[in-house]
Design a protein around this motif. Structure first.
Motif, PDB file in Angstrom:
ATOM      1  N   LYS A 290       0.566  21.639   6.674  1.00 57.22           N
ATOM      2  CA  LYS A 290      -0.053  20.697   5.746  1.00 57.22           C
ATOM      3  C   LYS A 290      -0.044  19.306   6.362  1.00 57.22           C
ATOM      4  CE  LYS A 290       1.567  23.253   1.682  1.00 57.22           C
ATOM      5  NZ  LYS A 290       2.384  23.167   0.432  1.00 57.22           N
ATOM      6  N   THR A 291      -1.136  18.589   6.195  1.00 55.23           N
ATOM      7  CA  THR A 291      -1.239  17.252   6.780  1.00 55.23           C
ATOM      8  C   THR A 291      -0.242  16.306   6.107  1.00 55.23           C
ATOM      9  OG1 THR A 291      -3.581  17.574   7.255  1.00 55.23           O
ATOM     10  CG2 THR A 291      -2.766  15.303   7.230  1.00 55.23           C
ATOM     11  N   VAL A 292       0.565  15.657   6.905  1.00 50.34           N
ATOM     12  CA  VAL A 292       1.570  14.711   6.420  1.00 50.34           C
ATOM     13  C   VAL A 292       1.186  13.312   6.853  1.00 50.34           C
ATOM     14  CG1 VAL A 292       3.993  14.049   6.497  1.00 50.34           C
ATOM     15  CG2 VAL A 292       3.381  16.471   6.496  1.00 50.34           C
ATOM     16  N   ASP A 293       1.099  12.400   5.913  1.00 53.08           N
ATOM     17  CA  ASP A 293       0.720  11.011   6.178  1.00 53.08           C
ATOM     18  C   ASP A 293       1.935  10.256   6.714  1.00 53.08           C
ATOM     19  OD1 ASP A 293      -0.136   8.376   6.195  1.00 53.08           O
ATOM     20  OD2 ASP A 293      -1.051   8.470   4.208  1.00 53.08           O
ATOM     21  N   SER A 294       1.844   9.741   7.928  1.00 51.83           N
ATOM     22  CA  SER A 294       2.982   9.050   8.549  1.00 51.83           C
ATOM     23  C   SER A 294       3.353   7.776   7.806  1.00 51.83           C
ATOM     24  CB  SER A 294       2.655   8.720  10.006  1.00 51.83           C
ATOM     25  OG  SER A 294       1.570   7.809  10.085  1.00 51.83           O
ATOM     26  N   ARG A 295       2.408   7.206   7.056  1.00 51.03           N
ATOM     27  CA  ARG A 295       2.693   5.947   6.342  1.00 51.03           C
ATOM     28  C   ARG A 295       3.435   6.205   5.028  1.00 51.03           C
ATOM     29  NH1 ARG A 295      -3.015   3.666   5.361  1.00 51.03           N
ATOM     30  NH2 ARG A 295      -3.235   5.878   4.761  1.00 51.03           N
ATOM     31  N   ARG A 296       3.357   7.411   4.511  1.00 51.90           N
ATOM     32  CA  ARG A 296       3.929   7.692   3.196  1.00 51.90           C
ATOM     33  C   ARG A 296       4.799   8.943   3.237  1.00 51.90           C
ATOM     34  NH1 ARG A 296      -1.246   5.918   2.705  1.00 51.90           N
ATOM     35  NH2 ARG A 296      -1.552   4.016   1.477  1.00 51.90           N
ATOM     36  N   LEU A 297       5.697   8.980   4.192  1.00 51.50           N
ATOM     37  CA  LEU A 297       6.600  10.121   4.317  1.00 51.50           C
ATOM     38  C   LEU A 297       7.484  10.222   3.073  1.00 51.50           C
ATOM     39  CD1 LEU A 297       7.652   9.835   8.057  1.00 51.50           C
ATOM     40  CD2 LEU A 297       6.525  11.799   7.010  1.00 51.50           C
TER      41      LEU A 297
ATOM     42  N   LYS B 140      17.945  -0.840  12.706  1.00 49.30           N
ATOM     43  CA  LYS B 140      16.732  -0.384  13.381  1.00 49.30           C
ATOM     44  C   LYS B 140      16.001   0.624  12.502  1.00 49.30           C
ATOM     45  CE  LYS B 140      19.161   3.340  15.813  1.00 49.30           C
ATOM     46  NZ  LYS B 140      19.514   3.939  17.131  1.00 49.30           N
ATOM     47  N   VAL B 141      14.730   0.850  12.840  1.00 48.16           N
ATOM     48  CA  VAL B 141      13.979   1.900  12.170  1.00 48.16           C
ATOM     49  C   VAL B 141      14.618   3.238  12.516  1.00 48.16           C
ATOM     50  CG1 VAL B 141      11.748   3.053  12.006  1.00 48.16           C
ATOM     51  CG2 VAL B 141      11.847   0.563  12.164  1.00 48.16           C
ATOM     52  N   LEU B 142      14.817   4.088  11.523  1.00 46.50           N
ATOM     53  CA  LEU B 142      15.577   5.318  11.720  1.00 46.50           C
ATOM     54  C   LEU B 142      14.845   6.305  12.622  1.00 46.50           C
ATOM     55  CD1 LEU B 142      17.983   7.130  11.098  1.00 46.50           C
ATOM     56  CD2 LEU B 142      16.903   7.729   8.924  1.00 46.50           C
ATOM     57  N   PHE B 143      13.529   6.374  12.505  1.00 45.47           N
ATOM     58  CA  PHE B 143      12.763   7.321  13.319  1.00 45.47           C
ATOM     59  C   PHE B 143      11.333   6.811  13.471  1.00 45.47           C
ATOM     60  CE2 PHE B 143      12.890   8.794   8.885  1.00 45.47           C
ATOM     61  CZ  PHE B 143      11.551   8.678   8.555  1.00 45.47           C
ATOM     62  N   ASP B 144      10.610   7.433  14.374  1.00 42.61           N
ATOM     63  CA  ASP B 144       9.193   7.112  14.575  1.00 42.61           C
ATOM     64  C   ASP B 144       8.393   7.901  13.544  1.00 42.61           C
ATOM     65  OD1 ASP B 144       6.477   7.197  15.395  1.00 42.61           O
ATOM     66  OD2 ASP B 144       7.061   6.685  17.447  1.00 42.61           O
ATOM     67  N   PRO B 145       7.785   7.252  12.550  1.00 38.72           N
ATOM     68  CA  PRO B 145       7.107   7.985  11.473  1.00 38.72           C
ATOM     69  C   PRO B 145       5.893   8.782  11.956  1.00 38.72           C
ATOM     70  CG  PRO B 145       6.684   5.630  11.297  1.00 38.72           C
ATOM     71  CD  PRO B 145       7.738   5.790  12.343  1.00 38.72           C
TER      72      PRO B 145
ATOM     73  N   ASP C  84       0.826  -1.220   0.000  1.00 43.02           N
ATOM     74  CA  ASP C  84       0.000   0.000   0.000  1.00 43.02           C
ATOM     75  C   ASP C  84       0.857   1.266   0.000  1.00 43.02           C
ATOM     76  OD1 ASP C  84      -2.331  -1.608   0.136  1.00 43.02           O
ATOM     77  OD2 ASP C  84      -2.095  -1.764   2.308  1.00 43.02           O
ATOM     78  N   SER C  85       2.066   1.168  -0.581  1.00 41.30           N
ATOM     79  CA  SER C  85       2.982   2.308  -0.734  1.00 41.30           C
ATOM     80  C   SER C  85       3.441   2.893   0.593  1.00 41.30           C
ATOM     81  CB  SER C  85       2.324   3.408  -1.580  1.00 41.30           C
ATOM     82  OG  SER C  85       1.996   2.923  -2.862  1.00 41.30           O
ATOM     83  N   VAL C  86       3.416   2.099   1.647  1.00 42.72           N
ATOM     84  CA  VAL C  86       3.909   2.550   2.948  1.00 42.72           C
ATOM     85  C   VAL C  86       5.430   2.652   2.897  1.00 42.72           C
ATOM     86  CG1 VAL C  86       4.140   1.961   5.388  1.00 42.72           C
ATOM     87  CG2 VAL C  86       1.956   1.633   4.217  1.00 42.72           C
TER      88      VAL C  86
ATOM     89  N   THR D 285       3.609  18.143  10.119  1.00 45.01           N
ATOM     90  CA  THR D 285       2.287  18.744   9.934  1.00 45.01           C
ATOM     91  C   THR D 285       2.199  20.087  10.644  1.00 45.01           C
ATOM     92  OG1 THR D 285       1.222  16.572   9.701  1.00 45.01           O
ATOM     93  CG2 THR D 285      -0.186  18.427  10.337  1.00 45.01           C
ATOM     94  N   GLN D 286       2.721  20.122  11.873  1.00 49.15           N
ATOM     95  CA  GLN D 286       2.688  21.368  12.647  1.00 49.15           C
ATOM     96  C   GLN D 286       3.607  22.425  12.020  1.00 49.15           C
ATOM     97  OE1 GLN D 286       3.890  20.897  16.717  1.00 49.15           O
ATOM     98  NE2 GLN D 286       3.148  22.911  17.341  1.00 49.15           N
TER      99      GLN D 286
END
Length: 756
Positions: free
Chosen positions: A110-117, A92-97, A76-78, A105-106
């Motif tokens: 603009k709203t940023v999708d954590s699954r598709r950074l 390890k995972v580089l950061f917490d998405p 799903d393009s994550v 986003t803040q």
């Protein structure tokens, strides 16, 4: 009677055995309704294939001396970003998405999708819990403890590098011309077509040359490192003749727009360079005792360390049959050949690698002079080969780097492992003396390595067309694996019923040499059916073209879904094998390896009777377009249908540098004899020609001249010209027409009507 009974029984057993070995097959004859379903299914599978394989493309982005990060694209393009630290043996995972997306986003509103950074680039600060990211046109520092963002102007630049490492530059990439001498005492200018030298601390300009004219001026100056000499050239410029094309469908216009570009064709003249040396002490100018350079550009000069009165340059003679490294004595203008290679066929100048080691007066030279591409160590002082660095019936493919201090070469090669696809690329390290060769990669796969900046580690991404991608981290000291990085996830792919290509090899025209290729079959392949064969052909001698890595999607498999067996083959005349294998193309491009290709397909059909050798088509673009039409012209007994796109149908019409490399110079009658235009009247079978009207690579008239010749010969054929398109297979529309053409002419079924 008993004897007759046993003979009959033996005959029945023999027939039964043959039937068991070779199943009875009948020609695949789909209905129009079935073909319509196949088109739909092929389109669905194309989309599904693109979305069903994950973790198959690990590209390490090195950070600091040896750490790296990479991006995975999941279902799903994550997007997933992973960090590996070899020194700590951690992954390890580089950061917490989720946290990073919230902060972005803040910060951006603009709203940023954590699954598709969508991060274009990342810099990992060494020894800290901080990264810098590039997203869109913005850059941020990120504190991974708090996920607080700080806006920055750009990402930091990582300057970590391995010491004592040299890399070769292009032989035609001259150094920057500096008009001020290295000792800053003189400035050079070109005035009235001649060289003037002016002292920087005052004084009148001195005319160093006087015989320059408007037609043959002096130009292109290079200082010696000690400022004692100035190398320059009397240059006779040649303006390349133009080729033209017309844009017929420009928006907002009612007339076609004529375009042109300079374009050198075989036989055209080159700008010439007569080499001169100006002695700064007495301002004298003298011609170097060497022939005028009448091929390519002015050369790159390499001045000798410790002896700045001498320099070397490389020369390829027109016709590509002689390569020299020439040394010039700037004092007396004499020359000598350090390397002088000659051949009766061709020297592939783009594959001549030279690495200069001025501190030791040595040159590493990669050449095919002994029949296989290998590395040699040259003593530049004595103009002799010290020793071969590599030897054997295999091919050096590239040199990655040279460690001058350790006197080691890091290189790529293929064909060293017996019983393996000879095109698979492997990685090695070896001493200048040819000893202590270290193998870094495992056999049986095609490899792509990425070395850490400190050269202690490498990421190895390996696969074959039918073995999915694996990525591992290894030590450069011995090639041993440290950890697994990723293994391609193909579970969805296999569950969907996709068939992987088959790697297949058979003997070529000589009955001895293995010819390698791949076979693609439809996902619903029926062993009781006989399918037409379609060959994807590109026989350009500049490389080899059969895929060697895993790829879940491609036009060949997509076309196979319509009810074909689709193949791709590297025949004789292509590169990356022995010199003799390659030499088949010399003044012989019309050969295109066809005898090997046909022998390969016959062997395939012997093993797999589902391959219908009575219905064989082929398609190709550019040189492949030349080859595909050539199949119908020169081998009509085998090929029955062809789609030829953007073909260089006559080697006199196409670009100079490519065609003279293989067809030789001067332009002779063999150019005419092998032309698809000259031979157009021989056409048998079914042909579709495709050309983009805005092709700036191969002039469109190459195809139009074939059309003209076919019309004059009263031949039947199909023709598609695509307005505004460049060098291409016709784009989506052309590819659709290609499918329709083969469905109609090899399966005998009308393709779907798209006008309904």
């Amino acid at each position: 009677m008993k004897r007759l009974f046993f003979l009959c029984l033996l005959l029945l057993v023999s027939i039964s055995s043959l039937t068991a070995q070779k199943p009875v097959v009948t020609a695949y004859a789909p209905t129009r309704e079935e073909i319509a379903k196949r088109y739909k299914r092929a389109n669905e599978l194309d989309t599904l294939a693109r979305r069903s394989v994950f973790k198959s493309n690990v590209v390490p982005n090195w950070s600091g001396a040896s750490s790296f990060w990479y991006r995975n694209t999941l279902a799903d393009s994550v997007a997933e970003y992973v960090f590996v630290d070899p020194s700590q043996n951690t992954k390890k995972v580089l950061f917490d998405p989720v946290k990073l997306a919230a902060s972005l986003t803040q910060a951006t509103g603009k709203t940023v999708d954590s699954r598709r950074l969508a991060l274009k680039d990342i810099y990992v600060y060494p020894g800290t819990n901080r990264i810098a990211i590039a997203t869109g046109t913005l850059f941020f520092d990120v504190d991974l403890a708090s996920y607080q963002l700080s806006k920055i102007h750009s990402l930091p630049v990582d300057t970590t590098s391995y010491p004592n490492l040299t890399r070769a530059t292009s032989r035609w990439q001259r150094g920057r011309q500096n008009l001020v001498s290295p000792d800053k005492k003189y400035t050079v200018a070109i005035k009235d077509y001649n060289i003037t030298i002016t002292p920087t601390e005052g004084g009148a300009p001195v005319m160093a040359t006087t015989d320059g004219t408007q037609d043959i001026p002096y130009s292109d100056v290079t200082w010696s490192p000690d400022s004692r000499y100035l190398v320059t050239y009397r240059v006779k410029r040649v303006v390349d003749k133009p080729v033209y094309y017309i844009l017929t469908s420009q928006p907002g216009t009612t007339r076609g727009e004529l375009k042109q570009q300079p374009y050198k064709q075989p036989g055209d003249d080159f700008t010439t360079y007569e080499m001169h040396v100006v002695n700064i002490a007495n301002k004298s100018n003298n011609k170097v005792a060497t022939d005028i350079i009448d091929f390519f550009d002015a050369p790159r000069l390499r001045w000798n360390d410790g002896d700045p009165g001498h320099f070397m340059y490389e020369r390829v003679d027109r016709g590509h049959q002689r390569f020299r490294i020439i040394e010039v004595n700037a004092d007396d203008l004499s020359t000598r050949n350090i390397v002088d290679e000659k051949t009766q066929t061709f020297i592939y100048e783009q594959r001549i690698f030279t690495y200069y080691l001025p501190a030791t007066s040595e040159i590493l030279w990669v050449t095919e002079k002994d029949g296989w591409r290998h590395i040699y160590l040259v003593d530049a002082k004595n103009a002799t080969v010290k020793n071969p660095v590599t030897t054997g019936e295999w091919v050096v493919r590239n040199i990655d780097s040279v460690d001058v201090k350790k006197r080691e070469i890091w290189f790529q090669a293929s064909g060293m492992n017996a019983g393996e696809d000879p095109y698979n690329v492997h990685y090695y390290r070896i001493g200048f003396d040819g000893k202590n060769r270290i193998t870094l990669t495992k056999p049986g796969f095609n490899h792509r390595l990425s070395y850490s900046p400190d050269k202690k580690y490498f990421v190895d991404v390996y696969s074959t067309p039918n073995q999915p991608t694996v990525a591992v981290l290894c030590n450069t000291s011995d090639g041993e694996k440290i950890m697994d990085i990723e293994k391609a996830d193909v579970s969805r792919y296999t569950k969907a019923g996709f068939r992987l290509p088959e790697v297949f090899h058979a003997k070529g025209r000589d009955g001895k040499t293995d010819i390698w290729g791949v076979i693609c079959r439809p996902t619903d392949f029926d062993p009781k059916k006989k399918y037409p064969i379609i060959e994807n052909i590109y026989a350009g001698p500049q490389d080899a073209f059969v895929p060697k890595t895993f790829s879940p999607f491609g036009e060949m498999q997509s076309m196979a879904e319509l009810g074909f067996i689709v193949v791709q083959i590297d025949g004789m005349g292509t590169a990356n094998r022995s010199k003799a294998f390659h030499d088949v193309c010399w003044k012989n491009l019309a050969d295109a390896g066809f005898p090997d290709r046909i022998a390969w397909m016959r062997a395939m059909a012997t093993k797999y009777p589902q391959a219908d050798t009575g219905k064989v088509g082929l398609y190709g673009t550019s040189a492949g377009g030349q080859n595909s039409l050539g199949g119908l012209l020169f081998h009509p007994e085998w090929y029955k249908a062809a789609v030829s796109a953007a073909g260089c149908h006559d080697n006199r019409v196409d670009k100079q540098w490519w065609n003279e490399q293989w067809m030789g110079y001067p332009v002779g009658k063999h150019y005419d004899e092998q032309s698809n235009i000259t031979n157009a009247a021989k056409l048998k079978g079914n042909l579709l020609l495709i050309v983009g009207e805005a092709d700036t690579n191969v002039p469109p008239e190459s195809t139009y001249r074939v059309v003209d010749a076919l019309i004059k010969a009263n031949k039947s054929f199909d023709f598609l010209a695509v307005p505004g398109m460049g060098h291409s297979d016709g784009g989506p529309y052309g590819r659709a027409k290609k499918r329709d053409f083969f469905v109609k002419n090899l399966l005998g079924v009308e393709p779907p009507n798209r006008n309904n």
